[in-house]
Design an enzyme around this catalytic site. Sequence first.
Site, PDB file in Angstrom:
ATOM      1  CG  ASP A  62      34.926 -23.667 -29.678  1.00 45.00           C
ATOM      2  OD1 ASP A  62      34.841 -24.488 -28.939  1.00 45.00           O
ATOM      3  OD2 ASP A  62      34.757 -24.001 -30.741  1.00 45.00           O
ATOM      4  N   GLY A 101      31.415 -25.754 -36.989  1.00 41.54           N
ATOM      5  CA  GLY A 101      29.878 -25.937 -37.099  1.00 41.54           C
ATOM      6  C   GLY A 101      29.308 -24.814 -38.195  1.00 41.54           C
ATOM      7  CB  ALA A 153      32.834 -20.560 -41.033  1.00 41.87           C
ATOM      8  CB  VAL A 208      39.565 -21.777 -42.076  1.00 37.31           C
ATOM      9  CG1 VAL A 208      40.574 -20.638 -42.280  1.00 37.31           C
ATOM     10  CG2 VAL A 208      38.419 -21.309 -40.962  1.00 37.31           C
TER      11      VAL A 208
END
Length: 153
Positions: free
Chosen positions: A137, A28, A30, A32
Site C-alpha cells: 500500500d 481500513g 486500524a 493511529v
Amino acid sequence: MSNEPTTMLSRVTVPPRFEVKGELGRGGMAVVFHAFDKVGRRDVALKFLPPTDDEQMRKRFQREAVDLAAVFHPNVVDFYSLGESEGQEFIEMEYVGGGTLGSFLRKCDSLRTVLQVFAQVAEGLHHIHEAGLVHRDLKPANVLMTEDGIPKI
C-alpha cells in the site's frame, strides 16, 4: 488530550503509560494515535486494531508488527513494541511528525529535493524488499516525513 474517551478513542483502551495527544489517521484495519510514552519519555505513534472477533485480521495485524520489527533502515518507521490492552492489540512505533509525502510534494518547489526524497523512499523500499517483504500500500499518504525532511515508509 488525555486518555479520556473521544470518538474512536472511546473504542480503544490506551494503557495508562501513554498520554494520547490526538488521532493521526485511520485506515481500513486500524486507527493511529500520536501519544507520549511516559515510561520511554518520547513521542510515539500507537496503531490500534479496534475490537474484533476476526482472527484473520488479528493475525494480519500481528504479522505487520513482526515484519516491521525485522526491518531497520533510516527510511522505514522504527518499531518499538507490540502490545495488548484489555484485549485490543496495538503497535507502538516511531512518531514521525512532519506530515505526509503528499503534503510535502504539494509544497516543494525544487525538483532536486523531490528527486532526493524519492531516492530515499526507493532505498527504504529496497531494504524492505531485501528482507523478503512487500509493502502492498505504498502511496504518498503512507510515506511520512520527519520535520527534517527525511521520508519514512
